[in-house]
Design an enzyme around this catalytic site. Structure first.
Site, PDB file in Angstrom:
ATOM      1  N   ASP A  36      -5.807   0.195  -3.678  1.00 18.32           N
ATOM      2  CA  ASP A  36      -5.590   0.233  -5.192  1.00 18.32           C
ATOM      3  C   ASP A  36      -6.408   1.097  -5.931  1.00 18.32           C
ATOM      4  O   ASP A  36      -6.264   2.245  -6.578  1.00 18.32           O
ATOM      5  CB  ASP A  36      -5.008  -0.993  -5.861  1.00 18.32           C
ATOM      6  CG  ASP A  36      -4.579  -0.916  -7.212  1.00 18.32           C
ATOM      7  OD1 ASP A  36      -3.348  -0.703  -7.452  1.00 18.32           O
ATOM      8  OD2 ASP A  36      -5.449  -0.865  -7.977  1.00 18.32           O
ATOM      9  N   HIS A  37      -7.769   0.604  -6.098  1.00 14.34           N
ATOM     10  CA  HIS A  37      -8.916   1.349  -6.752  1.00 14.34           C
ATOM     11  C   HIS A  37      -9.254   2.781  -6.355  1.00 14.34           C
ATOM     12  O   HIS A  37      -9.452   3.605  -6.942  1.00 14.34           O
ATOM     13  CB  HIS A  37     -10.081   0.483  -6.691  1.00 14.34           C
ATOM     14  CG  HIS A  37     -10.181  -0.803  -7.362  1.00 14.34           C
ATOM     15  ND1 HIS A  37      -9.529  -0.884  -8.559  1.00 14.34           N
ATOM     16  CD2 HIS A  37     -10.410  -2.013  -6.859  1.00 14.34           C
ATOM     17  CE1 HIS A  37      -9.618  -2.446  -8.955  1.00 14.34           C
ATOM     18  NE2 HIS A  37     -10.113  -2.768  -8.036  1.00 14.34           N
ATOM     19  N   ASN A  75       0.778  -1.019  -0.171  1.00 17.51           N
ATOM     20  CA  ASN A  75      -0.003  -0.122  -0.066  1.00 17.51           C
ATOM     21  C   ASN A  75       0.910   1.348   0.084  1.00 17.51           C
ATOM     22  O   ASN A  75       0.351   2.268  -0.482  1.00 17.51           O
ATOM     23  CB  ASN A  75      -0.854   0.086   1.289  1.00 17.51           C
ATOM     24  CG  ASN A  75      -2.029  -0.919   1.128  1.00 17.51           C
ATOM     25  OD1 ASN A  75      -2.374  -1.480   0.018  1.00 17.51           O
ATOM     26  ND2 ASN A  75      -2.541  -1.278   2.191  1.00 17.51           N
ATOM     27  N   GLU A 112      -6.725  -4.396  -2.378  1.00 18.67           N
ATOM     28  CA  GLU A 112      -7.786  -4.215  -3.818  1.00 18.67           C
ATOM     29  C   GLU A 112      -8.481  -2.799  -3.662  1.00 18.67           C
ATOM     30  O   GLU A 112      -8.463  -1.967  -4.469  1.00 18.67           O
ATOM     31  CB  GLU A 112      -8.630  -5.356  -4.099  1.00 18.67           C
ATOM     32  CG  GLU A 112      -9.384  -4.969  -5.060  1.00 18.67           C
ATOM     33  CD  GLU A 112     -10.442  -6.164  -5.502  1.00 18.67           C
ATOM     34  OE1 GLU A 112     -11.518  -6.024  -6.465  1.00 18.67           O
ATOM     35  OE2 GLU A 112     -10.168  -7.125  -5.098  1.00 18.67           O
ATOM     36  N   ASP A 161      -6.309   4.907  -7.719  1.00 20.55           N
ATOM     37  CA  ASP A 161      -6.793   4.856  -9.280  1.00 20.55           C
ATOM     38  C   ASP A 161      -7.736   6.073  -9.271  1.00 20.55           C
ATOM     39  O   ASP A 161      -7.738   6.790 -10.508  1.00 20.55           O
ATOM     40  CB  ASP A 161      -7.013   3.456  -9.789  1.00 20.55           C
ATOM     41  CG  ASP A 161      -6.269   2.462  -9.815  1.00 20.55           C
ATOM     42  OD1 ASP A 161      -4.899   2.824 -10.054  1.00 20.55           O
ATOM     43  OD2 ASP A 161      -6.510   1.277  -9.989  1.00 20.55           O
ATOM     44  N   ASP A 215       1.856   1.313  -9.439  1.00 19.83           N
ATOM     45  CA  ASP A 215       0.594   0.683  -9.265  1.00 19.83           C
ATOM     46  C   ASP A 215       0.679  -0.631  -9.967  1.00 19.83           C
ATOM     47  O   ASP A 215      -0.440  -1.650  -9.297  1.00 19.83           O
ATOM     48  CB  ASP A 215      -0.307   1.421 -10.067  1.00 19.83           C
ATOM     49  CG  ASP A 215      -1.653   1.075 -10.128  1.00 19.83           C
ATOM     50  OD1 ASP A 215      -2.278   0.960  -8.885  1.00 19.83           O
ATOM     51  OD2 ASP A 215      -2.576   0.816 -11.098  1.00 19.83           O
TER      52      ASP A 215
END
Length: 441
Positions: A130-131, A62, A127, A134, A109
């Site tokens: 990450d999103h 992270n 997850e 993004d 990423d």
């Protein structure tokens, strides 16, 4: 992605109001599922595979993602300082800096998941984290492109480009909320990012004037080429997404979402946000969007990021997405102020930006905190595995073009009772995925 910490007693923190016990339980049993592969990914994997082995194992996945976001956000912010109205050319080095920042973000990423498996620290939080990064990157990148091609000279096109890009990203997770599987197209994020990097390099070499050249005395400027290409690509991608949402239907009961709700329910939050932005633009007596387009897009982009994060949480935890959110309060107060004229539009926009940013950060911190507490992990630290717990076991199953990333249940549960519940959850998810594959085969 996260590291295990020493067991902590349950607490009644404010984060408990963000995610309920049932959501946390289902989120702990979430398994990432994706299908499809873009054009450049197989080639970039060689570089990403090499790069991850240059990263020390103590660097948390992270933290890698966050570092990439900070770099990309910082380079875009520097460009904003020189071209806040998206009409003025910035120094050449700014565009080279943005190209480097986006490349670094793309690389980091891409390797955060590899680092998680490498350090046995994979978790559902990775997850989600990450999103979330993004979503912020989408805002930074689309604003950077608009400044690069000086799209501020065509306000309606800038508005359409920015909010359409946000909607496409939102629609990607919308179809995942319905199908339970993330879909990647032949021309996807990697290809789009590489194209934008190339455009930044060209602008750094030749200046923004190359985008204002008229094409064969047609009155059409070169800047319209990338804009039109992005619009067409967005329409094609959205067609695929809505084919899944509307035609194929969700994997829930009677074609519903993974949470058993209507497949159309996610349209309301994003629809409210875009309506508020459009109404503010069209009813501003001071032409706020024309004079401050970058601040305008970033402000509503903060609200967009929170809505996207809530949608991701909804499909990861198989829970209903709330139609109303606190992030709407800022945009709605701006509209009220337009009629009451308490403060001018410029200061009203700044108020909205501060409110939406604080609301996003507060929500994100609470969500990360409660997930870390529930999964007994730490967000930005990698520790040694707990005694008796195996490292991450990754099995890639290829079936009808689908790729399923299966992590060892020991990474997300504690105790035999939790293991049994999680195995049962995995069994149910596998059954749903098998039904989906049978319908598509």
């Amino acid at each position: 992605m996260g590291a295990r910490s020493d067991p902590a007693p349950p607490s009644s923190s404010s984060a408990g109001r963000v995610l309920g016990p049932d959501q946390l339980k289902r989120l702990a049993g979430h398994r990432y599922s994706a299908e499809g592969q873009s054009l450049m990914d197989p080639y970039m994997q060689h570089f990403w595979g090499w790069l991850v082995h240059q990263i020390p194992t103590w660097w948390a996945p992270n933290a890698i993602t966050l570092a990439g976001l900070i770099v990309n956000g910082s380079t875009t912010f520097i460009l904003m300082l020189f071209s806040a109205d998206a009409r003025v050319q910035a120094p050449s080095w700014c565009y080279f800096l943005c190209a480097a920042g986006l490349f670094i973000y793309q690389a980091l990423d891409a390797i955060d998941g590899k680092q998680a498996r490498r350090t046995s620290s994979a978790s559902p939080l990775g997850e989600l984290f990450d999103h979330g990064c993004d979503a912020l990157t989408i805002v930074f990148v689309v604003v950077g492109v608009c400044m690069m091609v000086e799209l501020g000279s065509v306000p309606w096109l800038l508005f359409t480009e920015c909010f359409a890009t946000m909607f496409v990203y939102y629609a990607a997770h919308w179809q995942t909320y319905c199908s339970g599987t993330m879909h990647f197209s032949y021309f996807d994020v990697t290809e789009a990012q590489l194209t934008i990097i190339f455009m930044h390099v060209l602008t750094g070499i030749f200046g923004t004037s190359i985008w204002n050249v008229e094409i064969l005395s047609t009155g059409i400027l070169v800047k319209m080429i990338p804009v039109c290409v992005s619009v067409v690509a967005g329409l094609v991608v959205c067609h695929d997404y809505f084919h899944v949402i509307l035609m194929r239907g969700g994997i829930g009961k009677n074609g519903s979402t993974v949470a058993g709700t209507s497949v159309l329910s996610p349209v309301f939050p994003i629809g409210i946000l875009i309506f508020c932005a459009y109404f503010f633009w069209k009813n501003s007596e001071t032409s706020i969007f024309e004079h401050h387009p970058v601040l305008f897009v970033v402000t509503y982009g903060m609200s967009f990021c929170k809505l996207s994060n809530k949608l991701v949480i909804s499909y990861m935890s198989c829970s209903e997405m709330e139609l109303l959110d606190s992030s709407f309060l800022g945009p709605l107060l701006v509209l009220v102020n337009q009629y009451l004229s308490v403060i001018d539009d410029y200061h009203s926009l700044w108020f909205c930006f501060i409110f939406c940013t604080v609301d996003l950060i507060s929500y994100s911190v609470k969500v990360c905190s409660v997930i870390c507490e529930h999964l007994n992990i730490r967000c930005f630290k990698v520790d040694a595995p707990l005694p008796g717990v195996s490292s991450v076991s990754r099995t890639v199953v290829r079936d009808h073009g689908s790729y399923f990333d299966r992590r060892h249940v020991g990474d997300i549960v504690k105790g035999s009772h939790d293991v049994a519940k999680t195995l049962n959850c995995y069994s149910n998810m596998s059954y749903a995925n098998s039904n989906r594959l049978q319908r598509t085969s």
